[in-house]
Scaffold this active site. Structure first.
Site, PDB file in Angstrom:
ATOM      1  N   GLU A 110      13.388  40.682  36.510  1.00  0.00           N
ATOM      2  CA  GLU A 110      13.297  42.143  36.712  1.00  0.00           C
ATOM      3  C   GLU A 110      13.544  42.885  35.392  1.00  0.00           C
ATOM      4  O   GLU A 110      14.045  44.003  35.378  1.00  0.00           O
ATOM      5  CB  GLU A 110      14.272  42.637  37.793  1.00  0.00           C
ATOM      6  CG  GLU A 110      14.206  41.892  39.108  1.00  0.00           C
ATOM      7  CD  GLU A 110      12.863  42.046  39.814  1.00  0.00           C
ATOM      8  OE1 GLU A 110      12.029  42.827  39.345  1.00  0.00           O
ATOM      9  OE2 GLU A 110      12.671  41.375  40.834  1.00  0.00           O
ATOM     10  N   GLY A 111      13.161  42.269  34.287  1.00  0.00           N
ATOM     11  CA  GLY A 111      13.408  42.844  32.970  1.00  0.00           C
ATOM     12  C   GLY A 111      14.762  42.366  32.479  1.00  0.00           C
ATOM     13  O   GLY A 111      15.766  42.527  33.167  1.00  0.00           O
TER      14      GLY A 111
END
Length: 603
Positions: A410-411
């Site tokens: 998610e980054g």
């Protein structure tokens, strides 16, 4: 007490930094409805019966068992919480979707990843961006667990820079289909999914485009072997190869070139859901650690009686409590913003997209803070177990390995730190958050003579709330001066941005924790909330220490001479307690209660 928030009281994303939030305006776990409590309990029962009791199977790479449990979750309706009723789902609010994601994720990172990949990035892009025909065709199957979804964005050369993917989509001469060719990697659920959300570039478009691609090996789709990973062993993770895979033109998701926007908005939701997915893992690790510490004897006494162990238990609990507090605060803000937009005439799709996008800063903050809390909690869990913690025969080492991925997907946390500050600055430039006015006032305060009046801290959390207000001044002082010096070039000073982000993160997390406890102390009495009060004070103390360290690091990196001396004096003034909390006493109080309860009981 009503937990409904009036539209005029609902802060915009990032405004927590410059506007005071009243405790009555935050949502807490203690505000759950009876329906939500029943949902939570049934989810916990499923996890205890099907997942926690069989954690060894997940460690032995039993992918078939992961798929079997996913089907059982579908039969119980757990895959359909966020899906609108029109497409076979329960159509429940954002808080309820967070709640299920929270408690279903407590037992194993393998199942948590499969669940999140399917319900989030596997299903959500269609419900939010799909045409009516696409939603009617695919979403009911995904909601029931008849089909499973996966999400194909990452490529060997395109990770954090998601829009740099090389996968190509070429339109056929008759205009009826696209041929997709390319390689995707780290694809969760690839081994058993029925459908992929695939991102590819059409011609030389600036931005990638999204497609719904059914998983058919006869249509040029092949899979790599299961990846050998540090953790999440039974999460099916494989490379996916597309070789002139034919996709009907009606399976384009949204508009041409809209793929990057789809990917980024999916990540916003994924970030706050990831925070939720780290919560029950923390609670369960604390529970296992305390049970072991109560039973394990050294020098003829249970190790829970040793101060060093108490310190660990208390810090684990305070971090978990803060993680809960901030996650559900943001979730309710998003839910309220969605409701406001729907009331204003937006479609459900538009309202949910904009509702989550509004709080993208908070989503990044939560992703970083809670993923790091779960890592430290599992690490301390191993330490409490000692040699047994390092053994694969106990659940601690697998929990530590499973937790490690949370700081990457998610980054990465580094990307999210910079995003949080970067998005805040952009909001200020658009006039959505007034940073200039408050930053100017802080600058004037630095030039003025400090007050020597003794403040009135006689009410609960008066000093703590004053400290949070001063921490906000620290951020405004550092970020305001940095923006003034570097302007649009600030993004090139990543270490400075990360230091500023750490201060911003601590402000939001600590404030959420204090507000939750203040609200509940007013409702249930201070005595009933004595341990929550202690956890809130301990967490704030740690947050202030981080602000001191990161503030000094940032100031020295870009300020010199008189400016540096003045800012360092301001940092000292803004982080000084009038009454220093007795941290050892707080930790002991917290740990003794958790030891008596034989686990974490504050949710």
């Amino acid at each position: 007490m009503s937990t409904e928030t009036k539209s005029e009281d609902l802060l915009r994303g990032g405004q927590f930094l410059v506007k005071e939030t009243q405790c009555e305006d935050v949502f807490t776990l203690e505000d759950l409805s009876e329906e939500q409590r029943m949902m939570r309990d049934s989810t916990k029962e499923f996890v205890d019966r099907e997942l926690w009791a069989h954690w060894e199977r997940f460690e032995k790479k039993d992918y078939a068992y992961t798929e079997e449990c996913m089907r059982k979750a579908g039969e119980l309706g757990l895959l359909s919480i966020a899906v609108p009723e029109a497409y076979g789902g329960m159509g429940m609010g954002f808080v309820s979707t967070m709640l299920v994601c929270d408690y279903i994720s407590g037992a194993t990172g393998s199942f948590s990843t499969a669940f999140g990949a399917h319900t989030g990035i596997g299903t959500m892009p269609i419900t939010l961006y799909g045409t009516e025909e696409q939603k009617q065709k695919y979403v009911p199957k995904l909601a029931s667990g008849e089909w499973f979804g996966a999400y194909c964005l990452t490529e060997p050369g395109a990770g954090s820079d998601a829009n740099s993917g090389k996968t190509k989509a070429v339109l056929s001469e008759d205009g009826k289909y696209y041929s997709i060719t390319g390689q995707k990697m780290w694809i969760s659920n690839a081994g058993f999914c029925n459908m992929f959300i695939v991102f590819a570039r059409i011609e030389d478009d600036k931005y990638i485009t999204g497609f719904i691609v059914e998983n058919d090996p006869e249509n040029g789709i092949s899979l790599g072997d299961e990846e050998k990973k540090l953790g999440i062993h039974s999460s099916s993770t494989r490379q996916v190869f597309f070789n002139e895979t034919k996709v009907p033109v009606e399976n384009m998701l949204s508009e041409r070139g809209n793929g990057f926007k789809i990917a980024m908005n999916a990540l916003n939701v994924g970030r706050i859901k990831l925070a939720a997915a780290c919560l029950d893992a923390q609670r369960r690790i604390i529970g296992e650690s305390v049970k072991y510490a109560n039973e394990r004897k050294q020098f003829n006494t249970p190790i829970i009686n040793f101060g060093a162990i108490k310190a660990k238990i208390a810090e684990m609990a305070a971090n978990t409590y803060a993680s809960e507090s901030a996650s559900y605060r943001a979730a309710k803000n998003i839910e309220d913003r969605i409701a406001m937009r729907e009331a204003a005439g937006n479609t459900h799709q538009e309202a949910e997209l904009k509702g989550v996008e509004e709080y993208a800063i908070e989503c990044s903050i939560l992703k970083v803070a809670v993923s790091e809390h779960v890592q430290s909690t599992t690490d301390e869990g191993i330490q409490i177990f000692g040699g047994m913690g390092f053994s694969a025969d106990a659940p601690m080492e697998k929990a530590w390995r499973d937790a490690r991925i949370a700081r990457i997907y998610e980054g990465t946390n580094e990307i999210n730190r910079m995003l949080a500050v970067g998005m805040l600055v952009k909001k200020a430039m658009k006039g959505h958050v007034d940073l200039l006015g408050p930053a100017t006032k802080v600058g004037e305060e630095l030039m003025g003579i400090p007050s020597f009046d003794t403040p009135d801290f006689s009410t609960l959390f008066a000093e703590e709330k004053d400290m949070i207000a001063k921490m906000k001044k620290v951020f405004l002082m550092v970020a305001g001066s940095a923006v003034q010096k570097y302007g649009t070039e600030l993004e090139n000073h990543q270490q400075l941005m990360m230091s500023a982000a750490d201060i911003l993160i601590q402000i939001y997390m600590a404030e959420s924790t204090i507000l939750r406890t203040e609200k509940n102390a007013k409702r249930f009495g201070e005595e009933a909330q004595s341990i929550q009060i202690a956890m809130s004070r301990l967490y704030l103390y740690n947050s202030v220490e981080i602000a001191i360290s990161k503030g000094k690091e940032a100031i020295i990196s870009f300020a010199e001479g008189d400016e540096q001396r003045m800012m360092l004096m301001g940092l000292k003034r803004f982080t000084k307690y009038t009454n220093n909390p007795n941290v050892v006493a707080l930790r002991t109080q917290i740990a003794d209660r958790i030891a008596a309860d034989n686990g974490y009981t504050f949710d």
